[in-house]
Design a protein around this motif. Sequence first.
Motif, PDB file in Angstrom:
ATOM      1  N   ILE A  94     -21.950  86.035 -16.201  1.00 30.52           N
ATOM      2  CA  ILE A  94     -22.180  85.752 -17.621  1.00 30.52           C
ATOM      3  C   ILE A  94     -21.611  86.879 -18.510  1.00 30.52           C
ATOM      4  O   ILE A  94     -20.939  86.613 -19.501  1.00 30.52           O
ATOM      5  CB  ILE A  94     -23.680  85.492 -17.886  1.00 30.52           C
ATOM      6  N   THR A  95     -21.854  88.138 -18.106  1.00 30.43           N
ATOM      7  CA  THR A  95     -21.296  89.243 -18.906  1.00 30.43           C
ATOM      8  C   THR A  95     -19.767  89.247 -18.826  1.00 30.43           C
ATOM      9  O   THR A  95     -19.091  89.598 -19.790  1.00 30.43           O
ATOM     10  CB  THR A  95     -21.856  90.608 -18.451  1.00 30.43           C
ATOM     11  N   GLY A  96     -19.221  88.844 -17.656  1.00 25.01           N
ATOM     12  CA  GLY A  96     -17.760  88.785 -17.506  1.00 25.01           C
ATOM     13  C   GLY A  96     -17.166  87.714 -18.409  1.00 25.01           C
ATOM     14  O   GLY A  96     -16.143  87.923 -19.074  1.00 25.01           O
ATOM     15  N   TRP A  97     -17.811  86.576 -18.439  1.00 26.79           N
ATOM     16  CA  TRP A  97     -17.396  85.442 -19.283  1.00 26.79           C
ATOM     17  C   TRP A  97     -17.442  85.872 -20.760  1.00 26.79           C
ATOM     18  O   TRP A  97     -16.525  85.608 -21.540  1.00 26.79           O
ATOM     19  CB  TRP A  97     -18.350  84.301 -18.984  1.00 26.79           C
ATOM     20  N   TYR A  98     -18.514  86.583 -21.121  1.00 30.49           N
ATOM     21  CA  TYR A  98     -18.671  87.093 -22.491  1.00 30.49           C
ATOM     22  C   TYR A  98     -17.541  88.091 -22.802  1.00 30.49           C
ATOM     23  O   TYR A  98     -16.908  88.016 -23.866  1.00 30.49           O
ATOM     24  CB  TYR A  98     -20.037  87.780 -22.604  1.00 30.49           C
ATOM     25  N   ALA A  99     -17.280  88.998 -21.835  1.00 28.58           N
ATOM     26  CA  ALA A  99     -16.229  90.017 -22.036  1.00 28.58           C
ATOM     27  C   ALA A  99     -14.871  89.354 -22.248  1.00 28.58           C
ATOM     28  O   ALA A  99     -14.081  89.788 -23.091  1.00 28.58           O
ATOM     29  CB  ALA A  99     -16.185  90.958 -20.838  1.00 28.58           C
ATOM     30  N   ALA A 100     -14.620  88.271 -21.506  1.00 28.29           N
ATOM     31  CA  ALA A 100     -13.347  87.558 -21.653  1.00 28.29           C
ATOM     32  C   ALA A 100     -13.224  87.031 -23.088  1.00 28.29           C
ATOM     33  O   ALA A 100     -12.148  87.106 -23.700  1.00 28.29           O
ATOM     34  CB  ALA A 100     -13.266  86.419 -20.646  1.00 28.29           C
ATOM     35  N   GLY A 101     -14.342  86.524 -23.635  1.00 31.36           N
ATOM     36  CA  GLY A 101     -14.349  86.041 -25.018  1.00 31.36           C
ATOM     37  C   GLY A 101     -14.007  87.163 -25.990  1.00 31.36           C
ATOM     38  O   GLY A 101     -13.173  86.991 -26.890  1.00 31.36           O
ATOM     39  N   ARG A 102     -14.616  88.314 -25.810  1.00 32.32           N
ATOM     40  CA  ARG A 102     -14.362  89.467 -26.691  1.00 32.32           C
ATOM     41  C   ARG A 102     -12.890  89.895 -26.624  1.00 32.32           C
ATOM     42  O   ARG A 102     -12.329  90.367 -27.612  1.00 32.32           O
ATOM     43  CB  ARG A 102     -15.235  90.661 -26.274  1.00 32.32           C
ATOM     44  N   LEU A 103     -12.306  89.742 -25.446  1.00 34.57           N
ATOM     45  CA  LEU A 103     -10.901  90.131 -25.271  1.00 34.57           C
ATOM     46  C   LEU A 103      -9.950  89.034 -25.762  1.00 34.57           C
ATOM     47  O   LEU A 103      -8.737  89.208 -25.781  1.00 34.57           O
ATOM     48  CB  LEU A 103     -10.619  90.422 -23.796  1.00 34.57           C
ATOM     49  N   GLY A 104     -10.509  87.878 -26.123  1.00 27.31           N
ATOM     50  CA  GLY A 104      -9.682  86.763 -26.603  1.00 27.31           C
ATOM     51  C   GLY A 104      -8.938  86.062 -25.478  1.00 27.31           C
ATOM     52  O   GLY A 104      -7.901  85.431 -25.709  1.00 27.31           O
ATOM     53  N   VAL A 105      -9.476  86.165 -24.271  1.00 23.85           N
ATOM     54  CA  VAL A 105      -8.808  85.566 -23.113  1.00 23.85           C
ATOM     55  C   VAL A 105      -9.484  84.232 -22.778  1.00 23.85           C
ATOM     56  O   VAL A 105     -10.700  84.187 -22.598  1.00 23.85           O
ATOM     57  CB  VAL A 105      -8.924  86.533 -21.904  1.00 23.85           C
ATOM     58  N   PRO A 106      -8.730  83.126 -22.721  1.00 25.98           N
ATOM     59  CA  PRO A 106      -9.369  81.839 -22.400  1.00 25.98           C
ATOM     60  C   PRO A 106      -9.835  81.787 -20.947  1.00 25.98           C
ATOM     61  O   PRO A 106      -9.202  82.356 -20.064  1.00 25.98           O
ATOM     62  CB  PRO A 106      -8.252  80.815 -22.650  1.00 25.98           C
ATOM     63  N   VAL A 107     -10.955  81.093 -20.732  1.00 29.58           N
ATOM     64  CA  VAL A 107     -11.493  80.963 -19.374  1.00 29.58           C
ATOM     65  C   VAL A 107     -11.519  79.488 -19.010  1.00 29.58           C
ATOM     66  O   VAL A 107     -12.037  78.661 -19.766  1.00 29.58           O
ATOM     67  CB  VAL A 107     -12.929  81.549 -19.296  1.00 29.58           C
ATOM     68  N   THR A 108     -10.935  79.154 -17.860  1.00 30.68           N
ATOM     69  CA  THR A 108     -10.989  77.766 -17.385  1.00 30.68           C
ATOM     70  C   THR A 108     -11.574  77.768 -15.976  1.00 30.68           C
ATOM     71  O   THR A 108     -11.510  78.769 -15.268  1.00 30.68           O
ATOM     72  CB  THR A 108      -9.591  77.105 -17.339  1.00 30.68           C
ATOM     73  N   PHE A 109     -12.144  76.619 -15.609  1.00 27.73           N
ATOM     74  CA  PHE A 109     -12.683  76.478 -14.256  1.00 27.73           C
ATOM     75  C   PHE A 109     -12.261  75.122 -13.742  1.00 27.73           C
ATOM     76  O   PHE A 109     -12.626  74.103 -14.321  1.00 27.73           O
ATOM     77  CB  PHE A 109     -14.212  76.628 -14.292  1.00 27.73           C
ATOM     78  N   PHE A 110     -11.439  75.097 -12.689  1.00 28.72           N
ATOM     79  CA  PHE A 110     -10.847  73.870 -12.161  1.00 28.72           C
ATOM     80  C   PHE A 110     -10.198  73.062 -13.288  1.00 28.72           C
ATOM     81  O   PHE A 110     -10.418  71.863 -13.411  1.00 28.72           O
ATOM     82  CB  PHE A 110     -11.902  73.027 -11.438  1.00 28.72           C
ATOM     83  N   GLY A 111      -9.460  73.766 -14.128  1.00 29.56           N
ATOM     84  CA  GLY A 111      -8.719  73.118 -15.205  1.00 29.56           C
ATOM     85  C   GLY A 111      -9.552  72.796 -16.431  1.00 29.56           C
ATOM     86  O   GLY A 111      -9.022  72.367 -17.455  1.00 29.56           O
TER      87      GLY A 111
END
Length: 168
Positions: A94-111
Amino acid sequence: MARYSKTVIVLHWLMAVLILAAWFTGEGGRHVRENPPVLHFWLGLSVLVLLVPRLAVRLFGGIPAMEAPQRPLLDLAARAGHWVLYGLMLGLPITGWYAAGRLGVPVTFFGLPLPALAASVQGSPGWVAEVHETGGTVVLWLAGLHVAMALWHQFVLRDGTLSRMSPV
Ligand code: HEM
Ligand code: HEM
Protein backbone atom coordinates in the motif's frame (compact mmCIF):
# COMPACT_ATOMS: atom_id res chain seq x y z
CA MET A 1 2.24 -33.97 13.65
CA ALA A 2 -0.36 -31.22 13.13
CA ARG A 3 0.40 -29.35 9.91
CA TYR A 4 -0.81 -26.14 8.34
CA SER A 5 -3.43 -26.65 5.63
CA LYS A 6 -2.28 -27.12 2.03
CA THR A 7 -3.69 -23.68 1.17
CA VAL A 8 -1.65 -21.97 3.89
CA ILE A 9 1.51 -23.86 2.94
CA VAL A 10 1.20 -22.98 -0.76
CA LEU A 11 0.45 -19.32 0.03
CA HIS A 12 3.31 -19.13 2.56
CA TRP A 13 5.98 -20.30 0.12
CA LEU A 14 4.59 -18.51 -2.92
CA MET A 15 4.43 -15.23 -1.01
CA ALA A 16 7.91 -15.74 0.48
CA VAL A 17 9.31 -15.98 -3.07
CA LEU A 18 7.27 -12.97 -4.28
CA ILE A 19 8.44 -10.81 -1.33
CA LEU A 20 12.06 -11.73 -1.90
CA ALA A 21 11.71 -10.99 -5.62
CA ALA A 22 9.96 -7.67 -4.83
CA TRP A 23 12.89 -6.74 -2.61
CA PHE A 24 15.40 -7.50 -5.36
CA THR A 25 13.48 -5.52 -7.98
CA GLY A 26 12.81 -2.46 -5.76
CA GLU A 27 14.45 0.75 -6.89
CA GLY A 28 14.63 4.20 -5.38
CA GLY A 29 15.47 7.69 -6.59
CA ARG A 30 14.93 9.61 -9.80
CA HIS A 31 15.32 6.54 -11.93
CA VAL A 32 11.85 5.36 -10.79
CA ARG A 33 10.11 8.28 -12.55
CA GLU A 34 11.98 7.78 -15.81
CA ASN A 35 11.91 4.01 -15.91
CA PRO A 36 9.33 2.59 -13.45
CA PRO A 37 10.12 -0.88 -12.08
CA VAL A 38 6.90 -2.47 -13.38
CA LEU A 39 7.98 -5.96 -12.34
CA HIS A 40 8.45 -4.67 -8.79
CA PHE A 41 4.92 -3.25 -8.81
CA TRP A 42 3.49 -6.51 -10.15
CA LEU A 43 5.30 -8.65 -7.57
CA GLY A 44 4.29 -6.38 -4.68
CA LEU A 45 0.66 -6.17 -5.80
CA SER A 46 0.52 -9.96 -6.09
CA VAL A 47 1.52 -10.13 -2.42
CA LEU A 48 -1.35 -7.77 -1.59
CA VAL A 49 -3.89 -9.83 -3.56
CA LEU A 50 -2.74 -13.16 -2.09
CA LEU A 51 -2.85 -11.71 1.42
CA VAL A 52 -6.67 -11.61 1.21
CA PRO A 53 -7.22 -15.40 1.06
CA ARG A 54 -4.24 -15.93 3.37
CA LEU A 55 -5.64 -13.73 6.12
CA ALA A 56 -9.13 -15.15 5.64
CA VAL A 57 -7.84 -18.71 6.13
CA ARG A 58 -5.69 -17.57 9.05
CA LEU A 59 -8.44 -15.65 10.83
CA PHE A 60 -11.22 -18.16 10.32
CA GLY A 61 -9.20 -21.38 10.23
CA GLY A 62 -6.73 -20.84 13.09
CA ILE A 63 -3.36 -22.60 13.28
CA PRO A 64 -2.43 -26.20 13.99
CA ALA A 65 -1.86 -26.86 17.70
CA MET A 66 1.70 -27.34 18.91
CA GLU A 67 2.28 -30.84 20.19
CA ALA A 68 4.03 -29.87 23.41
CA PRO A 69 4.22 -26.11 23.82
CA GLN A 70 6.90 -25.63 26.48
CA ARG A 71 7.84 -22.00 26.27
CA PRO A 72 4.76 -19.76 26.48
CA LEU A 73 6.81 -16.55 26.19
CA LEU A 74 8.65 -17.72 23.10
CA ASP A 75 5.37 -18.87 21.60
CA LEU A 76 3.89 -15.43 22.25
CA ALA A 77 6.93 -13.74 20.67
CA ALA A 78 6.62 -15.99 17.60
CA ARG A 79 2.94 -15.12 17.19
CA ALA A 80 3.64 -11.41 17.63
CA GLY A 81 6.44 -11.68 15.04
CA HIS A 82 4.09 -13.41 12.60
CA TRP A 83 1.56 -10.59 12.95
CA VAL A 84 4.29 -8.01 12.31
CA LEU A 85 5.09 -9.94 9.12
CA TYR A 86 1.40 -9.88 8.12
CA GLY A 87 1.39 -6.13 8.85
CA LEU A 88 4.37 -5.64 6.55
CA MET A 89 2.77 -7.77 3.83
CA LEU A 90 -0.18 -5.34 3.93
CA GLY A 91 1.68 -2.09 4.60
CA LEU A 92 4.46 -2.50 2.06
CA PRO A 93 2.34 -2.82 -1.09
CA ILE A 94 0.00 0.00 0.00
CA THR A 95 2.81 2.45 0.84
CA GLY A 96 4.56 1.45 -2.42
CA TRP A 97 1.39 2.07 -4.42
CA TYR A 98 1.03 5.45 -2.66
CA ALA A 99 4.71 6.29 -3.38
CA ALA A 100 4.17 5.50 -7.07
CA GLY A 101 1.30 8.03 -7.07
CA ARG A 102 3.51 10.71 -5.50
CA LEU A 103 6.15 10.04 -8.15
CA GLY A 104 3.50 10.34 -10.89
CA VAL A 105 4.15 6.80 -12.07
CA PRO A 106 1.10 4.84 -13.33
CA VAL A 107 0.45 1.45 -11.74
CA THR A 108 -1.24 -1.39 -13.62
CA PHE A 109 -1.99 -4.96 -12.61
CA PHE A 110 -2.53 -7.53 -15.37
CA GLY A 111 -3.22 -4.66 -17.74
CA LEU A 112 -5.76 -3.07 -15.40
CA PRO A 113 -4.87 0.57 -14.62
CA LEU A 114 -5.14 1.17 -10.88
CA PRO A 115 -6.11 4.57 -9.46
CA ALA A 116 -3.29 6.67 -8.00
CA LEU A 117 -3.45 6.70 -4.19
CA ALA A 118 -1.80 10.13 -4.06
CA ALA A 119 -1.42 13.21 -6.24
CA SER A 120 1.86 13.50 -8.12
CA VAL A 121 4.44 15.93 -6.69
CA GLN A 122 7.69 17.45 -7.94
CA GLY A 123 10.79 16.54 -5.97
CA SER A 124 10.86 14.14 -3.05
CA PRO A 125 7.91 11.69 -2.86
CA GLY A 126 7.77 12.25 0.93
CA TRP A 127 7.73 10.27 4.14
CA VAL A 128 5.35 7.51 3.05
CA ALA A 129 7.84 6.58 0.31
CA GLU A 130 10.59 6.62 2.92
CA VAL A 131 8.53 4.36 5.19
CA HIS A 132 8.11 2.04 2.20
CA GLU A 133 11.84 1.87 1.54
CA THR A 134 12.69 1.33 5.21
CA GLY A 135 9.89 -1.25 5.53
CA GLY A 136 11.42 -3.10 2.57
CA THR A 137 14.65 -3.46 4.55
CA VAL A 138 12.86 -4.33 7.79
CA VAL A 139 10.86 -7.14 6.17
CA LEU A 140 14.07 -8.72 4.93
CA TRP A 141 15.72 -8.61 8.35
CA LEU A 142 12.63 -9.92 10.05
CA ALA A 143 12.23 -12.71 7.50
CA GLY A 144 15.89 -13.60 8.08
CA LEU A 145 15.28 -13.83 11.82
CA HIS A 146 12.13 -15.84 11.11
CA VAL A 147 14.12 -18.33 9.01
CA ALA A 148 16.80 -18.59 11.72
CA MET A 149 14.13 -19.27 14.34
CA ALA A 150 12.46 -21.88 12.13
CA LEU A 151 15.80 -23.68 11.69
CA TRP A 152 16.55 -23.44 15.41
CA HIS A 153 13.17 -24.99 16.24
CA GLN A 154 13.65 -27.74 13.72
CA PHE A 155 17.25 -28.72 14.37
CA VAL A 156 18.01 -27.63 17.97
CA LEU A 157 14.68 -27.92 19.76
CA ARG A 158 13.63 -30.70 17.36
CA ASP A 159 9.95 -29.87 17.78
CA GLY A 160 9.06 -30.34 14.11
CA THR A 161 8.20 -26.67 13.50
CA LEU A 162 9.53 -26.67 9.94
CA SER A 163 7.60 -29.85 9.14
CA ARG A 164 4.38 -28.00 10.01
CA MET A 165 5.00 -25.66 7.07
CA SER A 166 6.83 -28.10 4.81
CA PRO A 167 5.31 -28.53 1.31
CA VAL A 168 6.05 -32.28 1.34
C1 HEM B 1 6.13 -6.96 -0.62
C2 HEM B 1 6.06 -5.91 -1.34
C3 HEM B 1 7.16 -4.89 -1.56
C4 HEM B 1 8.46 -4.85 -1.11
C5 HEM B 1 9.21 -5.87 -0.25
C6 HEM B 1 9.03 -3.62 -1.62
C7 HEM B 1 10.35 -3.21 -1.41
C8 HEM B 1 10.89 -2.02 -1.88
C9 HEM B 1 12.23 -1.57 -1.59
C10 HEM B 1 13.27 -2.33 -0.76
C11 HEM B 1 12.39 -0.36 -2.21
C12 HEM B 1 13.60 0.58 -2.14
C13 HEM B 1 14.66 0.28 -3.12
C14 HEM B 1 15.81 1.27 -3.00
O1 HEM B 1 15.65 2.37 -2.46
O2 HEM B 1 16.89 0.93 -3.49
C15 HEM B 1 11.16 -0.04 -2.89
C16 HEM B 1 10.92 1.12 -3.61
C17 HEM B 1 9.73 1.40 -4.26
N1 HEM B 1 8.63 0.58 -4.34
FE1 HEM B 1 8.37 -1.19 -3.38
N2 HEM B 1 8.09 -2.96 -2.37
C18 HEM B 1 6.92 -3.70 -2.35
C19 HEM B 1 5.74 -3.40 -3.01
C20 HEM B 1 5.53 -2.31 -3.85
C21 HEM B 1 4.33 -2.03 -4.60
C22 HEM B 1 3.07 -2.91 -4.64
C23 HEM B 1 4.53 -0.85 -5.27
C24 HEM B 1 3.61 -0.08 -6.21
C25 HEM B 1 2.48 -0.50 -6.69
C26 HEM B 1 5.87 -0.39 -4.95
C27 HEM B 1 6.43 0.78 -5.41
C28 HEM B 1 7.67 1.25 -5.09
C29 HEM B 1 8.17 2.56 -5.48
C30 HEM B 1 7.43 3.62 -6.30
C31 HEM B 1 9.46 2.67 -4.95
C32 HEM B 1 10.39 3.89 -5.05
C33 HEM B 1 10.13 4.80 -3.88
C34 HEM B 1 11.03 6.04 -3.89
O3 HEM B 1 11.82 6.23 -4.80
O4 HEM B 1 10.95 6.81 -2.93
N3 HEM B 1 6.45 -1.30 -4.08
N4 HEM B 1 10.26 -1.06 -2.67
C1 HEM C 1 13.05 -19.75 3.64
C2 HEM C 1 12.20 -18.93 4.21
C3 HEM C 1 11.15 -19.28 5.27
C4 HEM C 1 11.08 -20.36 6.12
C5 HEM C 1 12.07 -21.50 6.30
C6 HEM C 1 9.85 -20.20 6.88
C7 HEM C 1 9.36 -21.10 7.81
C8 HEM C 1 8.17 -21.00 8.49
C9 HEM C 1 7.63 -21.98 9.41
C10 HEM C 1 8.32 -23.29 9.79
C11 HEM C 1 6.44 -21.51 9.87
C12 HEM C 1 5.51 -22.22 10.86
C13 HEM C 1 5.73 -21.67 12.24
C14 HEM C 1 4.87 -22.36 13.29
O1 HEM C 1 4.46 -23.49 13.10
O2 HEM C 1 4.60 -21.71 14.32
C15 HEM C 1 6.21 -20.23 9.27
C16 HEM C 1 5.11 -19.42 9.49
C17 HEM C 1 4.97 -18.14 8.99
N1 HEM C 1 5.78 -17.53 8.05
FE1 HEM C 1 7.49 -18.29 7.28
N2 HEM C 1 9.23 -19.04 6.49
C18 HEM C 1 10.00 -18.44 5.51
C19 HEM C 1 9.76 -17.25 4.87
C20 HEM C 1 8.75 -16.35 5.21
C21 HEM C 1 8.58 -15.03 4.66
C22 HEM C 1 9.49 -14.36 3.62
C23 HEM C 1 7.47 -14.50 5.26
C24 HEM C 1 6.84 -13.16 5.03
C25 HEM C 1 7.49 -12.04 4.97
C26 HEM C 1 6.94 -15.49 6.17
C27 HEM C 1 5.83 -15.31 6.96
C28 HEM C 1 5.30 -16.25 7.83
C29 HEM C 1 4.14 -16.03 8.66
C30 HEM C 1 3.31 -14.75 8.74
C31 HEM C 1 3.92 -17.22 9.37
C32 HEM C 1 2.83 -17.48 10.40
C33 HEM C 1 1.72 -18.34 9.94
C34 HEM C 1 0.62 -18.26 10.99
O3 HEM C 1 -0.19 -17.37 10.89
O4 HEM C 1 0.65 -19.09 11.92
N3 HEM C 1 7.74 -16.61 6.11
N4 HEM C 1 7.29 -19.94 8.42
